[in-house]
Design a protein around this motif. Sequence first.
Motif, PDB file in Angstrom:
ATOM      1  N   ARG A 116       0.810  -1.223   0.000  1.00  0.00           N
ATOM      2  CA  ARG A 116       0.000   0.000   0.000  1.00  0.00           C
ATOM      3  C   ARG A 116       0.842   1.270   0.000  1.00  0.00           C
ATOM      4  NH1 ARG A 116      -1.958   0.220   6.316  1.00  0.00           N
ATOM      5  NH2 ARG A 116      -0.055  -0.701   7.152  1.00  0.00           N
ATOM      6  N   THR A 117       2.097   1.173   0.470  1.00  0.00           N
ATOM      7  CA  THR A 117       2.962   2.351   0.497  1.00  0.00           C
ATOM      8  C   THR A 117       3.506   2.709  -0.880  1.00  0.00           C
ATOM      9  OG1 THR A 117       4.898   0.978   1.020  1.00  0.00           O
ATOM     10  CG2 THR A 117       3.674   1.929   2.876  1.00  0.00           C
ATOM     11  N   MET A 118       3.248   1.888  -1.883  1.00  0.00           N
ATOM     12  CA  MET A 118       3.766   2.123  -3.226  1.00  0.00           C
ATOM     13  C   MET A 118       2.729   2.878  -4.062  1.00  0.00           C
ATOM     14  SD  MET A 118       5.639  -1.583  -3.695  1.00  0.00           S
ATOM     15  CE  MET A 118       6.370  -1.252  -5.306  1.00  0.00           C
ATOM     16  N   ASP A 165      -1.485   5.250  -1.476  1.00  0.00           N
ATOM     17  CA  ASP A 165      -1.934   6.340  -0.626  1.00  0.00           C
ATOM     18  C   ASP A 165      -2.248   7.590  -1.442  1.00  0.00           C
ATOM     19  OD1 ASP A 165       0.764   6.519  -1.265  1.00  0.00           O
ATOM     20  OD2 ASP A 165       1.387   7.256   0.685  1.00  0.00           O
ATOM     21  N   ALA A 166      -1.500   7.827  -2.521  1.00  0.00           N
ATOM     22  CA  ALA A 166      -1.752   8.995  -3.370  1.00  0.00           C
ATOM     23  C   ALA A 166      -3.132   8.911  -4.015  1.00  0.00           C
ATOM     24  CB  ALA A 166      -0.669   9.116  -4.441  1.00  0.00           C
ATOM     25  N   PHE A 167      -3.500   7.724  -4.497  1.00  0.00           N
ATOM     26  CA  PHE A 167      -4.833   7.540  -5.080  1.00  0.00           C
ATOM     27  C   PHE A 167      -5.912   7.692  -4.007  1.00  0.00           C
ATOM     28  CE2 PHE A 167      -2.192   5.444  -8.237  1.00  0.00           C
ATOM     29  CZ  PHE A 167      -2.811   5.751  -9.441  1.00  0.00           C
ATOM     30  N   LEU A 188     -10.486   1.808   1.897  1.00  0.00           N
ATOM     31  CA  LEU A 188      -9.793   0.812   2.706  1.00  0.00           C
ATOM     32  C   LEU A 188      -8.666   0.253   1.847  1.00  0.00           C
ATOM     33  CD1 LEU A 188     -11.217  -1.736   5.180  1.00  0.00           C
ATOM     34  CD2 LEU A 188      -9.467  -2.458   3.556  1.00  0.00           C
ATOM     35  N   VAL A 189      -7.432   0.571   2.229  1.00  0.00           N
ATOM     36  CA  VAL A 189      -6.244   0.230   1.444  1.00  0.00           C
ATOM     37  C   VAL A 189      -5.448  -0.804   2.233  1.00  0.00           C
ATOM     38  CG1 VAL A 189      -4.278   1.176   0.182  1.00  0.00           C
ATOM     39  CG2 VAL A 189      -6.249   2.642   0.694  1.00  0.00           C
ATOM     40  N   PHE A 190      -5.237  -1.992   1.678  1.00  0.00           N
ATOM     41  CA  PHE A 190      -4.678  -3.073   2.480  1.00  0.00           C
ATOM     42  C   PHE A 190      -3.429  -3.686   1.855  1.00  0.00           C
ATOM     43  CE2 PHE A 190      -7.350  -5.296  -0.543  1.00  0.00           C
ATOM     44  CZ  PHE A 190      -6.738  -6.521  -0.757  1.00  0.00           C
ATOM     45  N   ASP A 191      -2.650  -4.343   2.708  1.00  0.00           N
ATOM     46  CA  ASP A 191      -1.519  -5.164   2.290  1.00  0.00           C
ATOM     47  C   ASP A 191      -1.938  -6.622   2.304  1.00  0.00           C
ATOM     48  OD1 ASP A 191       0.405  -3.199   1.886  1.00  0.00           O
ATOM     49  OD2 ASP A 191       1.167  -3.287   3.940  1.00  0.00           O
ATOM     50  N   TYR A 192      -1.511  -7.367   1.290  1.00  0.00           N
ATOM     51  CA  TYR A 192      -1.756  -8.807   1.275  1.00  0.00           C
ATOM     52  C   TYR A 192      -0.983  -9.483   2.413  1.00  0.00           C
ATOM     53  CZ  TYR A 192      -3.237  -7.799  -3.529  1.00  0.00           C
ATOM     54  OH  TYR A 192      -3.855  -7.283  -4.635  1.00  0.00           O
ATOM     55  N   ARG A 193      -1.487 -10.625   2.841  1.00  0.00           N
ATOM     56  CA  ARG A 193      -0.716 -11.422   3.789  1.00  0.00           C
ATOM     57  C   ARG A 193       0.667 -11.734   3.191  1.00  0.00           C
ATOM     58  NH1 ARG A 193      -4.133 -16.985   3.714  1.00  0.00           N
ATOM     59  NH2 ARG A 193      -5.867 -15.542   3.308  1.00  0.00           N
ATOM     60  N   HIS A 194       1.656 -11.835   4.041  1.00  0.00           N
ATOM     61  CA  HIS A 194       3.058 -12.085   3.669  1.00  0.00           C
ATOM     62  C   HIS A 194       3.773 -10.856   3.128  1.00  0.00           C
ATOM     63  CE1 HIS A 194       2.260 -16.371   4.140  1.00  0.00           C
ATOM     64  NE2 HIS A 194       1.289 -16.294   3.245  1.00  0.00           N
ATOM     65  N   PHE A 195       3.069  -9.729   2.995  1.00  0.00           N
ATOM     66  CA  PHE A 195       3.686  -8.534   2.417  1.00  0.00           C
ATOM     67  C   PHE A 195       3.438  -7.317   3.305  1.00  0.00           C
ATOM     68  CE2 PHE A 195       3.332 -11.294  -1.237  1.00  0.00           C
ATOM     69  CZ  PHE A 195       4.498 -11.037  -1.954  1.00  0.00           C
ATOM     70  N   GLY A 196       4.349  -6.346   3.170  1.00  0.00           N
ATOM     71  CA  GLY A 196       4.159  -5.066   3.838  1.00  0.00           C
ATOM     72  C   GLY A 196       4.011  -5.206   5.333  1.00  0.00           C
ATOM     73  N   ASP A 197       2.973  -4.564   5.876  1.00  0.00           N
ATOM     74  CA  ASP A 197       2.737  -4.566   7.319  1.00  0.00           C
ATOM     75  C   ASP A 197       1.798  -5.673   7.763  1.00  0.00           C
ATOM     76  OD1 ASP A 197       4.347  -2.272   7.877  1.00  0.00           O
ATOM     77  OD2 ASP A 197       2.763  -1.014   7.045  1.00  0.00           O
ATOM     78  N   SER A 198       1.383  -6.521   6.840  1.00  0.00           N
ATOM     79  CA  SER A 198       0.522  -7.648   7.210  1.00  0.00           C
ATOM     80  C   SER A 198       1.349  -8.804   7.748  1.00  0.00           C
ATOM     81  CB  SER A 198      -0.293  -8.110   6.000  1.00  0.00           C
ATOM     82  OG  SER A 198      -1.250  -7.139   5.637  1.00  0.00           O
ATOM     83  N   SER A 199       0.688  -9.703   8.475  1.00  0.00           N
ATOM     84  CA  SER A 199       1.349 -10.889   9.011  1.00  0.00           C
ATOM     85  C   SER A 199       1.434 -11.960   7.931  1.00  0.00           C
ATOM     86  CB  SER A 199       0.576 -11.408  10.230  1.00  0.00           C
ATOM     87  OG  SER A 199       0.525 -10.422  11.246  1.00  0.00           O
ATOM     88  N   GLY A 200       1.969 -13.099   8.324  1.00  0.00           N
ATOM     89  CA  GLY A 200       2.068 -14.219   7.401  1.00  0.00           C
ATOM     90  C   GLY A 200       3.501 -14.612   7.133  1.00  0.00           C
TER      91      GLY A 200
END
Length: 324
Positions: free
Chosen positions: A50-52, A55-57, A69-81
């Motif tokens: 989401r940081t890529m 946020d601008a959009f 609602l802007v999210f990160d997939y599991r295993h990526f970014g600030d999400s767990s996994g």
Amino acid sequence: MSAPTPDPMPHRLDLTFRSEGVACAAWLYLPEGLKRAPVIVMGHGLGGTRTMRLDAFAERFCAAGYACLVFDYRHFGDSSGEPRQLLDIGAQEQDWRAAVAAARARPEVDPARVVVWGTSFGGGHAITTAANDPEVAAVIAQCPFTDGLASALVLEPRTSIRVGILAARDLIGARLGRVPIMVPTAGPARSAALMTARDALAGYLRLAPHDGGFRNEVAARVALRIPFHRPGRRTPDVACPALFCVCDGDTVAPARAALRHAARAPKGVVRRYRVGHFDIYDGDGFERVVRDQLAFLRRHVPLAASAVGATPAPGSAPTANAVA
């Protein structure tokens, strides 16, 4: 009664939602002065977070009165996994379903006016999500990945072979409980990376946040799945209005395949841009696509709930498979 004028300064909350027991991190943008606003669920593309530039959009949409609602997939970014950087197509599709459910559960938004917005690989996920969920109000698929075979065919053969070998080794290692073998998400021409077009490495890295934490790699095994992943085939099942923002110079998600699949959406609208895949995230490409997306949203998911489904004004342009 006209909708209240939104405040240009959006309010952003940090939250998490559960997807098959995994905690997914998200931002919830809420427009000031509006209650029960429409909400746009937003997800990124291949290895993206989401940081890529999402946020601008979201900031533009929120300033116009739409919650996001802007999210990160599991295993990526600030999400767990675990393991990290594991791109599992089926798991990401489930993350989309969980994100939509999380958005609908928020008391600040209108659960009947949920829009799914995906870019690149996430554009394919948005198509699939809308096809599987008849309650989705609209879908926006930006430079969408629609046909894995078409994307695989633009790779240089030696690259495909090298990545395929790494992917097979990674898949075997996963079954033996070994640490994943990584490949770059984007790399130079003829390198062993998932995207090696002339503009891929510079374009992808341009989206990376400047505060660190970015990883230009994914577990190699996904390369065995990508050629067989064809979310564009689901466009006939998308009952809601759908906007396809297609880049004519797309070197990653070929425009020809995207246009072919978009033409089969019952309420599809196409907007074309004479830019490359990565040019739509900033600069003039970003300004143009945001303007077109906001026009689509105002027409099909207006801020005033009473206007949803209203009869178009006399003389308005048809929406089915329109091209600009």
